[in-house]
Enzyme design. Sequence first.
Site, PDB file in Angstrom:
ATOM      1  N   MET A  90       0.810  -1.220   0.000  1.00 45.03           N
ATOM      2  CA  MET A  90       0.000   0.000   0.000  1.00 45.03           C
ATOM      3  C   MET A  90       0.844   1.270   0.000  1.00 45.03           C
ATOM      4  O   MET A  90       0.600   2.188   0.786  1.00 45.03           O
ATOM      5  CB  MET A  90      -0.938  -0.012   1.220  1.00 45.03           C
ATOM      6  CG  MET A  90      -1.836  -1.226   1.289  1.00 45.03           C
ATOM      7  SD  MET A  90      -2.895  -1.418  -0.156  1.00 45.03           S
ATOM      8  CE  MET A  90      -4.086  -0.143   0.191  1.00 45.03           C
ATOM      9  N   HIS A 109      -4.918  -5.739  -8.486  1.00 41.50           N
ATOM     10  CA  HIS A 109      -5.828  -4.678  -8.057  1.00 41.50           C
ATOM     11  C   HIS A 109      -7.245  -5.243  -8.032  1.00 41.50           C
ATOM     12  O   HIS A 109      -7.652  -5.930  -8.975  1.00 41.50           O
ATOM     13  CB  HIS A 109      -5.738  -3.484  -9.010  1.00 41.50           C
ATOM     14  CG  HIS A 109      -6.599  -2.336  -8.581  1.00 41.50           C
ATOM     15  ND1 HIS A 109      -6.265  -1.505  -7.533  1.00 41.50           N
ATOM     16  CD2 HIS A 109      -7.798  -1.904  -9.034  1.00 41.50           C
ATOM     17  CE1 HIS A 109      -7.221  -0.613  -7.367  1.00 41.50           C
ATOM     18  NE2 HIS A 109      -8.169  -0.820  -8.266  1.00 41.50           N
TER      19      HIS A 109
HETATM   20  C1  GRF Z   1      -6.106  -7.274  -2.300  1.00 44.12           C
HETATM   21  O1  GRF Z   1      -7.469  -7.044  -2.532  1.00 44.12           O
HETATM   22  C2  GRF Z   1      -5.285  -6.738  -3.443  1.00 44.12           C
HETATM   23  O2  GRF Z   1      -5.919  -6.837  -4.682  1.00 44.12           O
HETATM   24  C3  GRF Z   1      -5.122  -5.295  -3.081  1.00 44.12           C
HETATM   25  O3  GRF Z   1      -4.976  -5.279  -1.692  1.00 44.12           O
HETATM   26  C4  GRF Z   1      -5.586  -6.441  -1.134  1.00 44.12           C
HETATM   27  C5  GRF Z   1      -4.516  -7.153  -0.374  1.00 44.12           C
HETATM   28  O4  GRF Z   1      -5.008  -8.288   0.303  1.00 44.12           O
HETATM   29  N1  GRF Z   1      -4.022  -4.705  -3.814  1.00 44.12           N
HETATM   30  P1  GRF Z   1      -3.976  -9.357   0.864  1.00 44.12           P
HETATM   31  O5  GRF Z   1      -2.989  -8.588   1.738  1.00 44.12           O
HETATM   32  O6  GRF Z   1      -3.308 -10.022  -0.294  1.00 44.12           O
HETATM   33  O7  GRF Z   1      -4.802 -10.283   1.675  1.00 44.12           O
END
Ligand code: GRF
Length: 215
Positions: A90, A109
């Site tokens: 993030m 995404h």
């Molecule tokens: C997922 O929905 C991904 O697409 C987005 O952030 C979320 C991460 O979930 N970029 P995780 O940490 O893989 O459980």
Amino acid sequence: MKTIVILISGRGSNMESLLAEVAAGVLPVRVAAVLSNRADARGLKTAVAHGVPTRVVDHREFAERAAFDAAMSDAIDGFAPDLVVLAGFMRILTDGFVRHYAGRLINIHPSLLPSFPGLHTHRQALLEGVRIHGCTVHFVTPALDHGPVIVQAAVPVLDNDDEASLAARVLAQEHAVYPLAVRWFAEGRLRLVDGRVTLEAGQDSAGALIAPLVR
Ligand code: GRF
């Protein structure tokens, strides 16, 4: 065998789907490390449980975004990966970072890009009233949540959906398509050529709503 590193910031379920396929012997890559910008990312524990080395580069220790990116890329390059896999990472990346990994940096995404870039994609989809939603694996370019699409999976939006139910339906597809994209890369079938995705045909049998369906 190709080497990858995975970058996370939180839960790490996409990372876990990759590690599970590696452990099952169906995803032929070596996961050299899992890196996080947060020491409290839950996925770090999962990585350790899979015996994968972890590193934390805490973004709060850097005044400038570029300095954080430089430290993160030093940490990544120490593992000499063929592919860098963003899995719920993030942080907005600088152009310099993205250029350094051109053609070997991918992201997942939770929307059918170019619809709904940014955060709260499931809320955006419900507000717009779309009937089909999904997820996208793409090569990363300097524009946020943009870049050449590798694979998408679509799911229906149901009348009684809320953010949580829709997110869960999409996440199940994320866990299917991300390992698929990484496997294509590992097999040398997936490349970025002149800014466009090229994918050589293989023997996949993906679900009907996963595209491309390459056989
Ligand atoms: C997922 O929905 C991904 O697409 C987005 O952030 C979320 C991460 O979930 N970029 P995780 O940490 O893989 O459980």
